[in-house]
Design a protein around this motif. Structure first.
Motif, PDB file in Angstrom:
ATOM      1  N   ILE A  88      21.510 149.154  38.713  1.00  0.00           N
ATOM      2  CA  ILE A  88      22.225 150.050  38.741  1.00  0.00           C
ATOM      3  C   ILE A  88      23.552 149.520  38.194  1.00  0.00           C
ATOM      4  CG2 ILE A  88      24.046 152.220  39.182  1.00  0.00           C
ATOM      5  CD1 ILE A  88      21.977 152.265  42.017  1.00  0.00           C
ATOM      6  N   THR A  89      24.669 149.903  37.084  1.00  0.00           N
ATOM      7  CA  THR A  89      25.306 149.187  36.721  1.00  0.00           C
ATOM      8  C   THR A  89      26.335 150.241  37.273  1.00  0.00           C
ATOM      9  OG1 THR A  89      25.024 147.763  35.401  1.00  0.00           O
ATOM     10  CG2 THR A  89      26.869 148.570  34.503  1.00  0.00           C
ATOM     11  N   TYR A  90      27.841 150.213  37.953  1.00  0.00           N
ATOM     12  CA  TYR A  90      28.953 150.906  37.870  1.00  0.00           C
ATOM     13  C   TYR A  90      29.289 150.634  37.381  1.00  0.00           C
ATOM     14  CZ  TYR A  90      26.414 152.362  42.405  1.00  0.00           C
ATOM     15  OH  TYR A  90      25.338 153.672  43.322  1.00  0.00           O
ATOM     16  N   LYS A  91      30.506 151.706  36.919  1.00  0.00           N
ATOM     17  CA  LYS A  91      31.903 151.155  36.019  1.00  0.00           C
ATOM     18  C   LYS A  91      32.753 152.057  36.100  1.00  0.00           C
ATOM     19  CE  LYS A  91      33.200 152.070  31.275  1.00  0.00           C
ATOM     20  NZ  LYS A  91      32.781 152.224  29.720  1.00  0.00           N
ATOM     21  N   GLN A  92      34.285 152.269  36.337  1.00  0.00           N
ATOM     22  CA  GLN A  92      34.830 152.768  36.743  1.00  0.00           C
ATOM     23  C   GLN A  92      35.776 153.154  36.048  1.00  0.00           C
ATOM     24  OE1 GLN A  92      37.910 150.858  39.254  1.00  0.00           O
ATOM     25  NE2 GLN A  92      38.900 153.176  40.039  1.00  0.00           N
ATOM     26  N   ALA A  93      35.645 154.477  34.911  1.00  0.00           N
ATOM     27  CA  ALA A  93      36.459 154.905  34.442  1.00  0.00           C
ATOM     28  C   ALA A  93      36.722 157.049  34.246  1.00  0.00           C
ATOM     29  CB  ALA A  93      36.039 154.898  32.923  1.00  0.00           C
ATOM     30  N   ASP A  94      37.617 157.599  33.900  1.00  0.00           N
ATOM     31  CA  ASP A  94      38.354 158.937  33.517  1.00  0.00           C
ATOM     32  C   ASP A  94      36.810 158.986  32.629  1.00  0.00           C
ATOM     33  OD1 ASP A  94      39.815 161.237  34.052  1.00  0.00           O
ATOM     34  OD2 ASP A  94      41.865 160.231  33.559  1.00  0.00           O
ATOM     35  N   LEU A  95      37.076 160.411  33.623  1.00  0.00           N
ATOM     36  CA  LEU A  95      35.798 160.789  32.025  1.00  0.00           C
ATOM     37  C   LEU A  95      36.666 162.325  31.401  1.00  0.00           C
ATOM     38  CD1 LEU A  95      32.772 162.495  35.113  1.00  0.00           C
ATOM     39  CD2 LEU A  95      32.699 160.339  33.476  1.00  0.00           C
ATOM     40  N   GLU A  96      37.842 161.770  31.496  1.00  0.00           N
ATOM     41  CA  GLU A  96      38.598 163.290  30.275  1.00  0.00           C
ATOM     42  C   GLU A  96      38.786 161.541  29.883  1.00  0.00           C
ATOM     43  OE1 GLU A  96      42.085 165.150  32.147  1.00  0.00           O
ATOM     44  OE2 GLU A  96      40.652 166.437  32.905  1.00  0.00           O
ATOM     45  N   THR A  97      38.587 160.389  29.675  1.00  0.00           N
ATOM     46  CA  THR A  97      39.738 159.987  28.230  1.00  0.00           C
ATOM     47  C   THR A  97      38.408 159.162  28.408  1.00  0.00           C
ATOM     48  OG1 THR A  97      40.226 158.451  30.050  1.00  0.00           O
ATOM     49  CG2 THR A  97      42.198 160.210  29.155  1.00  0.00           C
ATOM     50  N   VAL A  98      37.376 158.606  29.153  1.00  0.00           N
ATOM     51  CA  VAL A  98      36.249 157.535  28.691  1.00  0.00           C
ATOM     52  C   VAL A  98      35.725 157.639  27.351  1.00  0.00           C
ATOM     53  CG1 VAL A  98      34.370 159.274  29.749  1.00  0.00           C
ATOM     54  CG2 VAL A  98      34.414 156.399  30.226  1.00  0.00           C
ATOM     55  N   GLU A  99      35.318 156.587  26.911  1.00  0.00           N
ATOM     56  CA  GLU A  99      34.502 156.090  25.628  1.00  0.00           C
ATOM     57  C   GLU A  99      32.975 156.495  25.988  1.00  0.00           C
ATOM     58  OE1 GLU A  99      35.531 156.836  22.705  1.00  0.00           O
ATOM     59  OE2 GLU A  99      37.780 157.029  23.287  1.00  0.00           O
ATOM     60  N   LEU A 100      32.409 157.054  26.249  1.00  0.00           N
ATOM     61  CA  LEU A 100      31.253 156.485  26.172  1.00  0.00           C
ATOM     62  C   LEU A 100      30.515 155.387  25.316  1.00  0.00           C
ATOM     63  CD1 LEU A 100      29.148 159.652  27.582  1.00  0.00           C
ATOM     64  CD2 LEU A 100      30.389 158.127  28.839  1.00  0.00           C
ATOM     65  N   SER A 101      29.471 154.662  25.257  1.00  0.00           N
ATOM     66  CA  SER A 101      28.397 154.367  24.427  1.00  0.00           C
ATOM     67  C   SER A 101      27.169 153.538  24.489  1.00  0.00           C
ATOM     68  CB  SER A 101      29.831 152.264  23.872  1.00  0.00           C
ATOM     69  OG  SER A 101      29.077 152.277  25.210  1.00  0.00           O
ATOM     70  N   GLY A 102      26.166 153.629  23.969  1.00  0.00           N
ATOM     71  CA  GLY A 102      25.481 153.062  24.632  1.00  0.00           C
ATOM     72  C   GLY A 102      24.400 154.100  24.103  1.00  0.00           C
ATOM     73  N   GLU A 103      22.739 154.090  24.612  1.00  0.00           N
ATOM     74  CA  GLU A 103      21.706 155.052  23.957  1.00  0.00           C
ATOM     75  C   GLU A 103      21.539 155.753  25.536  1.00  0.00           C
ATOM     76  OE1 GLU A 103      19.304 153.896  21.092  1.00  0.00           O
ATOM     77  OE2 GLU A 103      20.196 155.990  19.878  1.00  0.00           O
ATOM     78  N   PHE A 104      20.875 156.575  25.778  1.00  0.00           N
ATOM     79  CA  PHE A 104      20.704 156.996  26.826  1.00  0.00           C
ATOM     80  C   PHE A 104      19.504 158.326  27.189  1.00  0.00           C
ATOM     81  CE2 PHE A 104      24.760 155.683  27.732  1.00  0.00           C
ATOM     82  CZ  PHE A 104      24.632 155.060  28.982  1.00  0.00           C
ATOM     83  N   ASP A 105      18.604 158.439  27.548  1.00  0.00           N
ATOM     84  CA  ASP A 105      17.325 159.255  27.882  1.00  0.00           C
ATOM     85  C   ASP A 105      17.680 160.380  28.432  1.00  0.00           C
ATOM     86  OD1 ASP A 105      15.215 157.677  26.499  1.00  0.00           O
ATOM     87  OD2 ASP A 105      15.484 156.626  28.168  1.00  0.00           O
ATOM     88  N   LEU A 106      18.734 160.019  29.676  1.00  0.00           N
ATOM     89  CA  LEU A 106      18.817 161.053  29.953  1.00  0.00           C
ATOM     90  C   LEU A 106      20.429 161.582  30.717  1.00  0.00           C
ATOM     91  CD1 LEU A 106      18.341 163.715  32.708  1.00  0.00           C
ATOM     92  CD2 LEU A 106      17.547 161.503  34.278  1.00  0.00           C
TER      93      LEU A 106
END
Lengths: 239, 239
Positions: A88-106
């Motif tokens: 697991i990697t945890y990251k602190q961010a606000d879901l209203e402003t977060v910039e998502l990156s990467g590729e996910f299956d789920l």
């Protein structure tokens, strides 16, 4: 910025005392329903939006997934970090402003999205980082539950009824929950579904949670919950 | 057999006096929402399940469609036959037992399916007779509207609230509407959507009807309707 009530000490103390905070997924009466919407997790890249104490993240990691958990609350993240974090990697961010990156299956989001005043942007970002064939499993408080200004059943004749009003009037609802001033965002079911469809998702499954025989016997839910759904679960797919 | 309350003289007299019975689509506050879900109708083969007085059938025929209207009530069909029927074929049948045949571009059902105790069979039949790429546009009474045993708003504090209970308990609801003993079938939103998805449909649009500015100004709907949705509209597609 999304309201971060979880970093208010008094609220956090109350919230931490809930069965689901102390005992995790097993204490969530809706967990069997949520679990049934999940694909096999082994080797999946999983994104958990609003991961809280990390209960789901740890479950997914224990099943062989690699998990990125995003959470706004420092209190929550500190607690999550006090448990094993392998996979697991945890990251602190606000879901209203977060910039998502990467590729996910789920992508999974459990009881987080109804805190966001702005949701459309996140749904579009989620679509962008989900692989084709991937799934987005969402649990929110049901719009029937979030709509009224009065958040409890009231007596009417020989029944306990849910005093529904304001269903079509979307926006913030301020309730007392451990502390005064807890703000949740009421959206209609139409708005939730339309937002996902417009982003390109396909609705694969919807569930309006209700008590199960097992839950009633175990005391984790109550007959009164048949009167109105508290939780709304979706499984969306990316074509 | 589905309840055929429309052939009860006292009920039919009352029902016939409703604005939507006398003035048709223009008197249905939800008609603009329903219309917006329709494809262009010209040259389409249209099936209208529970066509009632034939208001929609006549509209579709006037737009160039060929329409088959199915209706259980002799009273309704007699009234429908008293209007121009060019481009329309009416057939008397019970939607719970009807055997559909032919091929259609569009299936429409307006405020009929919540009378059927058995719906699953009809949804599967509809899928079978719909062409690939065809649409099924459905309007039913919203589950929030059909759930409670008490079918009116009640006062609570300074508000009119909808006394919701029994949402998760599906089955018949008996109300007084012109006469006693009008039976409608309560299904959850989950059950409606799941039934269509399981039959092979794709959800393209959902709408929980609410008053519009135009409807409020014209007096065809009321502010109180913001408190809970009365109508639920779906557009499903066949891949």
């Amino acid at each position: 910025m999304a309201q971060n009530i979880y970093d208010t000490p008094e609220f956090f103390a109350g919230y931490s005392s809930l069965p689901r905070s102390r005992n995790g997924l097993a204490a969530m009466p809706e967990w069997p329903a949520l679990k049934a919407l999940l694909p096999p997790l082994d080797k999946l890249q999983v994104l958990d939006l609003g991961c809280g104490f990390g209960w789901f993240a740890r479950f997914a990691a224990s099943e062989g997934a690699s998990v990125l958990g995003i959470e706004i609350s420092s209190n929550m993240l500190a607690k999550a970090a006090s448990f094993p974090t392998e996979g697991i990697t945890y990251k602190q961010a606000d879901l209203e402003t977060v910039e998502l990156s990467g590729e996910f299956d789920l992508i999974v989001s459990v009881l987080a999205l109804h805190y966001l005043a702005s949701l459309d942007r996140l749904v579009k970002q989620a679509f962008a980082v989900l692989k084709s064939g991937g799934k987005f499993v969402v649990e929110v408080e049901h719009p029937i539950y979030t709509a009224p200004s009065h958040g409890d059943f009231i007596p009417f004749g020989d029944k306990s009824v849910w005093p529904l009003e304001g269903y079509a009037r979307e926006g913030p609802r301020t309730r007392s929950w451990f502390v005064d001033g807890v703000v949740k965002q009421h959206r209609t079911l139409e708005t939730y579904i339309t937002m996902f469809l417009d982003a390109g998702f396909v609705l694969e499954r919807i569930e309006e949670w209700k008590p199960t025989k097992e839950g009633l016997e175990a005391g984790s839910c109550d007959e009164i919950e048949f009167n109105r759904p508290m939780f709304l679960l979706f499984k969306f797919g990316k074509p």
